[in-house]
Design a protein around this motif. Structure first.
Motif, PDB file in Angstrom:
ATOM      1  N   LYS A   1      31.531 -47.514  -3.192  1.00  0.00           N
ATOM      2  CA  LYS A   1      32.365 -46.318  -3.319  1.00  0.00           C
ATOM      3  C   LYS A   1      33.850 -46.646  -3.173  1.00  0.00           C
ATOM      4  CE  LYS A   1      29.039 -43.561  -4.202  1.00  0.00           C
ATOM      5  NZ  LYS A   1      28.238 -44.352  -5.139  1.00  0.00           N
TER       6      LYS A   1
ATOM      7  N   THR B   1      26.012 -50.106   1.760  1.00  0.00           N
ATOM      8  CA  THR B   1      26.629 -50.238   3.082  1.00  0.00           C
ATOM      9  C   THR B   1      25.630 -50.636   4.157  1.00  0.00           C
ATOM     10  OG1 THR B   1      26.318 -47.880   3.546  1.00  0.00           O
ATOM     11  CG2 THR B   1      28.432 -48.540   2.572  1.00  0.00           C
TER      12      THR B   1
ATOM     13  N   SER C   1      36.496 -41.661  -4.092  1.00  0.00           N
ATOM     14  CA  SER C   1      35.308 -40.885  -3.690  1.00  0.00           C
ATOM     15  C   SER C   1      35.540 -40.115  -2.391  1.00  0.00           C
ATOM     16  CB  SER C   1      34.111 -41.828  -3.494  1.00  0.00           C
ATOM     17  OG  SER C   1      34.289 -42.660  -2.346  1.00  0.00           O
ATOM     18  N   THR C   2      36.599 -40.450  -1.667  1.00  0.00           N
ATOM     19  CA  THR C   2      36.791 -39.912  -0.308  1.00  0.00           C
ATOM     20  C   THR C   2      37.059 -38.396  -0.334  1.00  0.00           C
ATOM     21  OG1 THR C   2      37.609 -42.037   0.465  1.00  0.00           O
ATOM     22  CG2 THR C   2      38.202 -40.112   1.777  1.00  0.00           C
TER      23      THR C   2
ATOM     24  N   HIS D   1      33.916 -41.283   6.138  1.00  0.00           N
ATOM     25  CA  HIS D   1      33.603 -41.792   4.806  1.00  0.00           C
ATOM     26  C   HIS D   1      34.471 -43.009   4.481  1.00  0.00           C
ATOM     27  CE1 HIS D   1      32.403 -41.349   0.500  1.00  0.00           C
ATOM     28  NE2 HIS D   1      33.596 -41.895   0.304  1.00  0.00           N
TER      29      HIS D   1
ATOM     30  N   ASN E   1      24.298 -47.106  -1.788  1.00  0.00           N
ATOM     31  CA  ASN E   1      25.759 -47.233  -1.761  1.00  0.00           C
ATOM     32  C   ASN E   1      26.207 -48.603  -1.246  1.00  0.00           C
ATOM     33  OD1 ASN E   1      25.623 -47.009   1.109  1.00  0.00           O
ATOM     34  ND2 ASN E   1      25.862 -44.779   1.009  1.00  0.00           N
TER      35      ASN E   1
ATOM     36  N   ARG F   1      32.792 -46.706   3.621  1.00  0.00           N
ATOM     37  CA  ARG F   1      32.399 -46.710   2.213  1.00  0.00           C
ATOM     38  C   ARG F   1      32.279 -48.083   1.565  1.00  0.00           C
ATOM     39  NH1 ARG F   1      36.792 -47.599  -0.939  1.00  0.00           N
ATOM     40  NH2 ARG F   1      38.826 -47.161   0.008  1.00  0.00           N
TER      41      ARG F   1
ATOM     42  N   LEU G   1      27.375 -41.373   3.861  1.00  0.00           N
ATOM     43  CA  LEU G   1      28.679 -41.095   3.246  1.00  0.00           C
ATOM     44  C   LEU G   1      28.709 -39.646   2.747  1.00  0.00           C
ATOM     45  CD1 LEU G   1      29.299 -44.329   1.093  1.00  0.00           C
ATOM     46  CD2 LEU G   1      29.927 -43.893   3.477  1.00  0.00           C
TER      47      LEU G   1
ATOM     48  N   CYS H   1      30.604 -38.505  -0.559  1.00  0.00           N
ATOM     49  CA  CYS H   1      31.493 -38.519  -1.729  1.00  0.00           C
ATOM     50  C   CYS H   1      31.726 -37.076  -2.187  1.00  0.00           C
ATOM     51  CB  CYS H   1      30.850 -39.308  -2.868  1.00  0.00           C
ATOM     52  SG  CYS H   1      30.342 -40.969  -2.364  1.00  0.00           S
TER      53      CYS H   1
END
Ligand code: SF4
Length: 261
Positions: free
Chosen positions: A140, A125, A144-145, A162, A123, A166, A55, A57
């Protein structure tokens, strides 16, 4: 199911040498400090910070493990030797996203064999089957994107990837079922709460294990004392209002944004 676990050019970015083997881990830093966040805040711990994340963030507090990953390649045995040099019972495997690396499982198995208490900061994922004493999962939110306006590199190139990766409720449910899990949300403000409530409800629906309110943690966004001054009180009030647990960022309070803390 796990999302794509590519680390997006990590090998080149951290200068993987010809001698580094497939089972090695890219280590950004390894140090002893106090756990700053979550249920074990204040506990002396050795931190093993891997480099690389799936990701991006915009507020990432370990920029050199995600946006510009750096580090050296260590064998699992070398990591263990470095950890053993410290007098600590707790080891925190963090990143970046440590679970993008297959070798993290081998490291966790070896740490468990040695009797260490392990926390994995992830995170949430990527599902793994590994000995983990505390899964500190930080799902997330949309906030956070890295849109073009928020992207630290200014181009929004990562926004779609992302956004697609996320949040994976099935993987989060696996964590809850398999491990002692805390769900730690980085909160930028009251507008995040609807999404947090929705995510918690979906995980509760999907998991065959309870998610108590005190395992849902609200953590103020902010990488410096100055930034936390603006968000800390707002997030504490939200924790009171919603009945979730507030978590400080002790390391920021104590050492501001110094590396190795
Ligand atoms: S998931 Fe964690 S390490 Fe990865 S970009 Fe986000 S804050 Fe940084």
């Amino acid at each position: 199911m796990p999302v794509a676990s590519d680390t997006d050019g990590l090998a080149e970015a951290v200068g993987r040498s010809a001698e580094a083997s497939e089972g090695d881990l890219p280590i950004n830093e390894l140090f002893r400090s106090l756990q700053g966040e979550g249920r074990l805040a204040g506990v002396p711990s050795v931190f093993v910070r891997t480099s690389g994340c799936n990701l991006r963030c915009w507020f990432c507090d370990s920029y050199h493990t995600s946006w510009e990953p750096t580090g050296d390649w260590y064998s699992v045995d070398d990591v263990l030797a470095a950890v053993d040099e410290y007098d600590a019972d707790h080891v925190v495997l963090t990143g970046g996203e440590p679970l993008v690396h297959d070798a993290s499982v081998a490291l966790l198995e070896a740490l468990a064999d040695r009797g260490y208490h392990t926390t994995v900061e992830t995170n949430g994922t990527i599902a793994v089957d590994a000995p983990i004493d505390l899964a500190s999962v930080s799902p997330k939110l949309e906030s956070s994107t890295p849109t073009a306006e928020r992207d630290p590199k200014g181009d929004g190139e990562w926004a779609d990837r992302h956004e697609a990766r996320r949040l994976d409720v099935d993987v989060l449910a696996e964590f809850v079922e398999r491990y002692d899990t805390q769900l730690k949300f980085v909160v930028t403000g009251p507008d995040d709460m609807g999404e947090i409530e929705d995510a918690v409800a979906r995980v509760r629906d999907a998991a065959d294990a309870p998610v108590p309110d005190d395992s849902v943690l609200l953590m103020p966004e902010g990488q410096t004392r100055e930034q936390l001054t603006e968000t800390r009180r707002v997030v504490a009030d939200l924790a009171l209002e919603y009945g979730y647990r507030y978590t400080p960022r002790l390391h920021v309070d104590l050492w501001n944004d110094a590396p190795g803390t």
